[in-house]
Design a protein around this motif. Structure first.
Motif, short mmCIF file in Angstrom:
data_model
loop_
_atom_site.label_atom_id
_atom_site.label_comp_id
_atom_site.label_asym_id
_atom_site.label_seq_id
_atom_site.Cartn_x
_atom_site.Cartn_y
_atom_site.Cartn_z
N ASP B 149 0.84 -1.21 0.00
CA ASP B 149 0.00 0.00 0.00
C ASP B 149 0.87 1.25 0.00
N ILE B 150 1.84 1.23 0.89
CA ILE B 150 2.73 2.39 1.01
C ILE B 150 3.44 2.63 -0.31
N VAL B 330 3.78 11.26 7.08
CA VAL B 330 4.16 9.88 7.33
C VAL B 330 3.27 9.31 8.43
N GLY B 333 -0.18 8.61 7.28
CA GLY B 333 -0.26 7.65 6.19
C GLY B 333 -0.72 8.27 4.88
N TRP B 335 0.32 8.66 1.91
CA TRP B 335 1.48 8.17 1.15
C TRP B 335 1.68 8.89 -0.18
#
Lengths: 245, 364
Positions: B149-150, B330, B333, B335
């Motif tokens: 995902d990241i 960060v 999230g 990203w």
């Protein structure tokens, strides 16, 4: 003279240099020639004994006194030891650092009189036209001539030359030696010069001293030098052909 | 000179007892480390598994009294080894302090007891390291999906932070520049007393060397992040705290790099300038400085490069620069936005790398 680590480079060396003579130091590599010359201007300090320059004890001198004595004894090195990134002129001017004012010299500034004298010194060795070149752009022989000009700039009474032509092309050796000889003959400077090429020794020296394993084994004039002496200095196994030839 | 004499020569000048003490100290340190690692492994494999078990056992091992016993035992073993080294072979400490003894010099390591000791020591270190860092190969190979995902987000940068990011990127570059620029003159001066070859003379200069080295190693050992926290509480949150943090660290790092360059110079020109009767300062100016200017410049540019990268992390704790807006994204999230900022940083670092390589090529 004992180096840290226990290497005894010189022992029981005692001799006198007369004013105005061209004294050559002979001996194998590692026999102590460089150490001897470096003891004289205190680039290394003798662990025992004394070195007198014009009746002054340099082994005991410190600070200003030491610097004044060093100034009177200019040194010429086998590897020339010019400041490679400086110009030829600045290199010669560095010869006057012993006299120059501190503040100006740290910014590479020298007086017009010093500039003039430096150019004259360069002219003496035939390098005036290269005054603006960087030192590392010159050939070995040219660099050594600049080093001689730097020594002259110092206005010394004594020249210490440590194998001055050993890293030069054989064809250039005489040209450099002749410049050193000129300092001796024309300026009346006393020269102490280590050499290992016997042709040069017999041609330029007025007197010889010889070292072997850090000890003085022989001294005399060039004409007294014979195969017997040669073996004494260089050992029984040494090839004598260069002398016979 | 025969090779056998070399080690003896090195020893003359300082008392033999000091060498003996050093030998035993090195051996004792090695043995006690090996001893504790063995114990650690035995406990780790004796049934307890997982982090909790490990931490417990570690506490037992590092219990002070136990540690003292281990140290005393190792000291005895090290002393015995060095008393009877002729019978059983030289210890590693002896090799480090005095060099290999004549009898063992030409033997391969498999025929020396010290060779086996070192081999076992390296194995032990590796296995202990495996346990201590809780290496988990299975997770590494099977659980990639969570991280994907990241990475997907990073590959789809969002434009919403582009403007803010660019502004702070400029701040980052200037922050690194100021820190480097202020560090240069101080490191330049401090480098001379920190160079071994210039500080052999008097007692004062030798002391200066030791003090400088110790101080600079300490300053360098403290992470820029910690310096940032110190300066943030000193001058407040913002880029100036970042400048100060990177500055302190750069002074220490540049002093070390500069002084190493000074230690590498050709001593010939120094001798030549000394022989003219020049004073110490003049010898440094003519005999040393011209030789070290090109490497100094190249290291300084490299340092600027490093500072740009470091200032990102400094920003995480409030030291200004692009890290300041990177951290919250960060944490949340975001990203896509993180991806934009990372790309901006990477682009800058890449550009600076090319630039510094070009400039260094020209100078040297």
């Amino acid at each position: 003279m004992v180096y840290p680590g226990g290497v005894r480079a010189l022992a029981d060396v005692s001799f006198e240099v007369r004013e105005g003579e061209f004294l050559t130091v002979l001996g194998l590599s590692g026999s102590g020639k460089s150490t001897l010359l470096r003891c004289i201007n205190r680039l290394v300090t003798a662990t025992e004994g004394r070195v007198l320059i014009f009746d002054e004890d340099i082994t005991a001198a410190e600070g200003v006194r030491l610097r004044a004595l060093r100034r009177s004894a200019a040194m010429i090195f086998q590897q020339f030891n010019l400041v490679r990134r400086h110009t030829v002129l600045t290199n010669v001017l560095a010869g006057s650092l012993g006299r120059a004012g501190l503040a100006g010299s740290l910014f590479l500034r020298f007086t017009p009189a010093e500039h003039e004298r430096a150019m004259a010194c360069l002219a003496r060795v035939g390098m005036a036209d290269r005054a603006g070149s960087r030192a590392d752009a010159l050939s070995g022989g040219q660099q050594q001539r600049v080093a001689i000009a730097r020594a002259l700039m110092q206005q010394p009474q004594l020249i210490l030359a440590d194998e001055p032509v050993a890293s030069l092309d054989p064809a250039l050796r005489h040209s450099v030696m002749r410049h050193i000889e000129a300092l001796n003959r024309e300026e009346g400077l006393t020269v102490l010069c280590s050499l290992h090429d016997l042709d040069l020794v017999t041609r330029y020296a007025t007197r010889l001293v010889a070292l072997r394993d850090g000890r003085l084994v022989w001294s005399g004039e060039p004409r007294e030098f014979d195969p017997e002496t040669y073996r004494e200095i260089y050992g029984e196994d040494a090839e004598t052909s260069s002398l016979a030839g | 000179m025969p090779r056998g004499n070399e080690t003896d020569l090195r020893l003359t000048g300082w008392p033999k007892n000091v060498a003996r003490l050093k030998t035993v100290a090195v051996d004792a340190a090695l043995i006690v480390t090996a001893w504790l690692m063995v114990e650690f492994l035995v406990l780790a494999f004796s049934g307890r598994r997982g982090p909790t078990g490990l931490i417990l056992t570690a506490e037992q091992i590092l219990d002070l009294l136990h540690y003292a016993w281990a140290a005393a035992g190792s000291l005895v073993l090290a002393t015995l080894w060095n008393l009877f080294y002729r019978a059983i072979g030289a210890s590693p400490g002896r090799l480090i302090v005095r060099g290999a003894p004549e009898a063992e010099r030409d033997r391969p390591w498999t025929q020396r007891i010290s060779g086996w000791f070192v081999a076992v020591f390296i194995e032990l270190t590796f296995f202990t390291g495996w346990m201590v860092t809780e290496l988990d190969v299975v997770s590494f190979l099977t659980k990639f999906s969570k991280a994907s995902d990241i990475i997907r987000g990073l590959l789809q940068p969002s434009s919403s932070v582009l403007h803010e990011g660019l502004v702070l990127l400029v701040q980052t570059v200037f922050l690194a520049f100021m820190a480097t620029a202020f560090a240069i003159p101080i490191a330049f001066v401090l480098a001379f007393p920190s160079a071994r070859n210039l500080t052999r003379g008097s007692f004062i200069s030798r002391t200066a060397y030791t003090v400088m080295r110790t101080l600079m190693n300490f300053v360098r050992a403290v992470e820029p992040l910690v310096w940032a926290l110190i300066f943030i509480s000193w001058v407040g949150i913002g880029p100036f705290a970042g400048v100060l943090a990177l500055w302190v660290h750069s002074v220490a790092a540049l002093t070390k790099l500069y002084s190493e360059q000074i230690e590498n110079i050709d001593t010939g020109p120094m001798d030549a300038i000394t022989a003219t009767g020049a004073s110490t300062l003049q010898v440094l100016r003519y005999g040393v400085v011209p030789q070290v200017i090109p490497p100094f410049l190249s290291f300084t540019i490299y340092r600027w490069d490093i500072n740009v990268r470091m200032s990102t992390i400094i920003g995480f704790v409030g030291g200004g620069g692009i890290g300041y807006i990177l951290k919250p994204r960060v944490d949340l999230g975001e990203w896509g936005e993180v991806g934009t900022l990372v790309l901006l940083i990477a682009g800058t670092v890449w550009l600076m790398d090319i630039l510094s390589a070009r400039i260094r090529e020209r100078i040297v």
